[in-house]
Design an enzyme around this catalytic site. Sequence first.
Site, PDB file in Angstrom:
ATOM      1  CE  LYS A  62      -3.956  -2.256   2.264  1.00  0.00           C
ATOM      2  NZ  LYS A  62      -4.971  -2.156   3.354  1.00  0.00           N
ATOM      3  CE1 TYR A  74      -9.397  -3.466   0.464  1.00  0.00           C
ATOM      4  CE2 TYR A  74      -8.443  -1.558  -0.607  1.00  0.00           C
ATOM      5  CZ  TYR A  74      -8.305  -2.682   0.182  1.00  0.00           C
ATOM      6  OH  TYR A  74      -7.076  -3.021   0.700  1.00  0.00           O
ATOM      7  CG  ASN A  77      -3.715  -2.034   6.870  1.00  0.00           C
ATOM      8  OD1 ASN A  77      -3.571  -1.743   5.685  1.00  0.00           O
ATOM      9  ND2 ASN A  77      -4.754  -2.721   7.312  1.00  0.00           N
TER      10      ASN A  77
HETATM   11  P1  RTP Z   1      -6.998  -5.848   3.303  1.00  0.00           P
HETATM   12  O1  RTP Z   1      -8.305  -6.213   2.660  1.00  0.00           O
HETATM   13  O2  RTP Z   1      -6.540  -4.462   2.962  1.00  0.00           O
HETATM   14  O3  RTP Z   1      -5.958  -6.903   3.093  1.00  0.00           O
HETATM   15  O4  RTP Z   1      -7.189  -5.821   4.890  1.00  0.00           O
HETATM   16  P2  RTP Z   1      -7.912  -6.887   5.799  1.00  0.00           P
HETATM   17  O5  RTP Z   1      -8.438  -8.023   4.966  1.00  0.00           O
HETATM   18  O6  RTP Z   1      -6.987  -7.241   6.901  1.00  0.00           O
HETATM   19  O7  RTP Z   1      -9.107  -6.038   6.373  1.00  0.00           O
HETATM   20  P3  RTP Z   1     -10.561  -5.756   5.752  1.00  0.00           P
HETATM   21  O8  RTP Z   1     -11.555  -6.073   6.798  1.00  0.00           O
HETATM   22  O9  RTP Z   1     -10.694  -6.416   4.414  1.00  0.00           O
HETATM   23  O10 RTP Z   1     -10.544  -4.186   5.559  1.00  0.00           O
HETATM   24  C1  RTP Z   1      -9.950  -3.580   4.436  1.00  0.00           C
HETATM   25  C2  RTP Z   1      -9.156  -2.374   4.905  1.00  0.00           C
HETATM   26  O11 RTP Z   1     -10.049  -1.406   5.423  1.00  0.00           O
HETATM   27  C3  RTP Z   1      -9.452  -0.734   6.507  1.00  0.00           C
HETATM   28  N1  RTP Z   1     -10.270  -0.878   7.696  1.00  0.00           N
HETATM   29  N2  RTP Z   1     -10.504   0.098   8.500  1.00  0.00           N
HETATM   30  N3  RTP Z   1     -11.427   1.675  10.667  1.00  0.00           N
HETATM   31  C4  RTP Z   1     -11.763   0.395  10.598  1.00  0.00           C
HETATM   32  O12 RTP Z   1     -12.457  -0.144  11.437  1.00  0.00           O
HETATM   33  C5  RTP Z   1     -11.277  -0.384   9.473  1.00  0.00           C
HETATM   34  N4  RTP Z   1     -11.540  -1.651   9.267  1.00  0.00           N
HETATM   35  C6  RTP Z   1     -10.889  -1.962   8.121  1.00  0.00           C
HETATM   36  C7  RTP Z   1      -8.097  -1.338   6.745  1.00  0.00           C
HETATM   37  O13 RTP Z   1      -7.115  -0.499   6.170  1.00  0.00           O
HETATM   38  C8  RTP Z   1      -8.171  -2.662   6.032  1.00  0.00           C
HETATM   39  O14 RTP Z   1      -6.908  -3.065   5.571  1.00  0.00           O
END
Ligand code: RTP
Length: 134
Positions: A11, A51, A114
Amino acid sequence: MALERTLSIIKPDAVAKNVIGQIYTRFENAGLKIVAAKFVQLTQAEAEGFYAVHKERPFFKDLVKFMISGPVMIQALEGENAVLKNRELMGATNPKDAAPGTIRADFAESIDANAVHGSDSLENAAIEIKYFFG
Ligand code: RTP
Ligand code: MG
């Protein structure tokens, strides 16, 4: 054990920190091979489409804004159990919760900035690789 492919994105925060090489070394040391890669500036439409599953979530707007704040390095990784292996290398979404030695623990600042994305299932990996590499 199954040979899988998964989509990874370094990122904008990690690109700005100049740690693409350090993250690639972790993939290589874990036996994940980079089988496609491109360094790009995402458009708003590309980030929103990628997304789309999160479009009703309160953090969606900030997430898209962050993902287009600078260039990203996108790669397809191949290896045994690549999807889970990459998620283990990444660590938890919030770097505060990420296990020591994971990419997010070592390079990420916050839940928003992140460092990396990784596909969360084999099914989504196929969709995401197609999205960026056709
Ligand atoms: P990614 O898709 O980016 O690999 O991350 P992830 O699976 O670990 O998390 P996901 O639930 O898919 O969320 C996508 C991205 O959204 C942001 N996020 N912010 N403020 C919040 O509560 C929150 N929750 C998620 C994070 O940057 C996450 O990587
Ligand atoms: Mg996710």
